[in-house]
Design a protein around this motif. Structure first.
Motif, PDB file in Angstrom:
ATOM      1  N   LYS A 136       0.889  -1.294   0.069  1.00 27.87           N
ATOM      2  CA  LYS A 136      -0.107  -0.028   0.094  1.00 27.87           C
ATOM      3  C   LYS A 136       0.949   1.664   0.234  1.00 27.87           C
ATOM      4  O   LYS A 136       0.529   2.343  -0.691  1.00 27.87           O
ATOM      5  CB  LYS A 136      -0.691  -0.607   1.027  1.00 27.87           C
ATOM      6  N   THR A 158      -8.636   4.098   4.931  1.00 29.48           N
ATOM      7  CA  THR A 158      -8.742   2.318   4.799  1.00 29.48           C
ATOM      8  C   THR A 158      -9.997   2.754   3.946  1.00 29.48           C
ATOM      9  O   THR A 158      -9.920   0.959   4.008  1.00 29.48           O
ATOM     10  CB  THR A 158      -9.337   2.235   6.324  1.00 29.48           C
ATOM     11  N   GLU A 159     -10.578   3.453   3.058  1.00 27.17           N
ATOM     12  CA  GLU A 159     -11.327   2.959   1.799  1.00 27.17           C
ATOM     13  C   GLU A 159     -10.317   3.120   0.275  1.00 27.17           C
ATOM     14  O   GLU A 159      -9.792   3.451   0.476  1.00 27.17           O
ATOM     15  CB  GLU A 159     -12.198   4.081   1.731  1.00 27.17           C
ATOM     16  N   HIS A 187     -14.073  -1.684   2.319  1.00 31.33           N
ATOM     17  CA  HIS A 187     -12.850  -1.349   3.092  1.00 31.33           C
ATOM     18  C   HIS A 187     -11.575  -2.480   3.102  1.00 31.33           C
ATOM     19  O   HIS A 187     -11.729  -3.502   2.328  1.00 31.33           O
ATOM     20  CB  HIS A 187     -13.576  -1.446   4.296  1.00 31.33           C
ATOM     21  N   GLU A 188     -10.379  -1.720   3.574  1.00 36.35           N
ATOM     22  CA  GLU A 188      -9.271  -2.529   3.371  1.00 36.35           C
ATOM     23  C   GLU A 188      -9.464  -3.751   3.967  1.00 36.35           C
ATOM     24  O   GLU A 188      -9.196  -5.091   3.967  1.00 36.35           O
ATOM     25  CB  GLU A 188      -8.010  -2.120   4.019  1.00 36.35           C
ATOM     26  N   SER A 189     -10.552  -3.415   5.153  1.00 35.30           N
ATOM     27  CA  SER A 189     -11.179  -4.920   5.855  1.00 35.30           C
ATOM     28  C   SER A 189     -11.250  -6.110   5.452  1.00 35.30           C
ATOM     29  O   SER A 189     -11.277  -6.902   5.590  1.00 35.30           O
ATOM     30  CB  SER A 189     -11.785  -4.674   7.087  1.00 35.30           C
TER      31      SER A 189
END
Length: 146
Positions: free
Chosen positions: A52, A91-92, A116-118
């Protein structure tokens, strides 16, 4: 979360990249798949912050950053896809669906998708000539037999 348009055209993986081989799975097979890919997804998540940061700093010319996630229809059908990353804000993630779709019907290849990164399962940086970095889950999937 989701989407807006396909105004950028349909993104594709580099022509010299290893061929993606989509497969259909039942709900039971998806559960088994999730268990099987867990160590590879963990490796991808562990190394994702560095990838990232490299993307945010600017990749060299002709290098592309993809994230793998699952998109889901309102009826619960899901499909694992590559997203060509356009932007990461906190985190988007915003990018375009790169994979041809066969299961989900509420999305289109080339469509902008925000998530979302999750929800990231894997990452991939492609380089000119078909070389790549990452793709831990993808490389495992090339050998996986349900």
């Amino acid at each position: 979360m989701l989407l807006v348009s396909a105004s950028y055209g349909v993104p594709t993986i580099e022509p010299n990249a290893p061929e993606d081989r989509p497969a259909l799975f039942t709900q039971d097979q998806i559960a088994a798949l999730d268990r099987a890919i867990a160590p590879y997804a963990a490796q991808a998540k562990k190394t994702y912050p560095d990838a990232k940061n490299r993307f945010l700093a600017g990749l060299p010319p002709q290098h592309k950053f993809y994230l793998t996630t699952r998109i889901k229809d309102s009826d619960g059908k899901q499909e694992q896809v590559f997203i060509l990353v356009d932007h990461i804000n906190g985190t988007e993630v915003s990018g375009r669906i790169c994979s041809p779709l066969s299961t989900v019907k509420e999305f289109e290849q080339g469509q902008t998708y925000i998530f979302h990164e999750s929800e990231v399962l894997d990452w991939l940086i492609t380089k000119p000539g078909g070389k790549e970095e990452g793709n831990f889950v993808g490389k495992f999937m090339d050998t996986y037999k349900p």
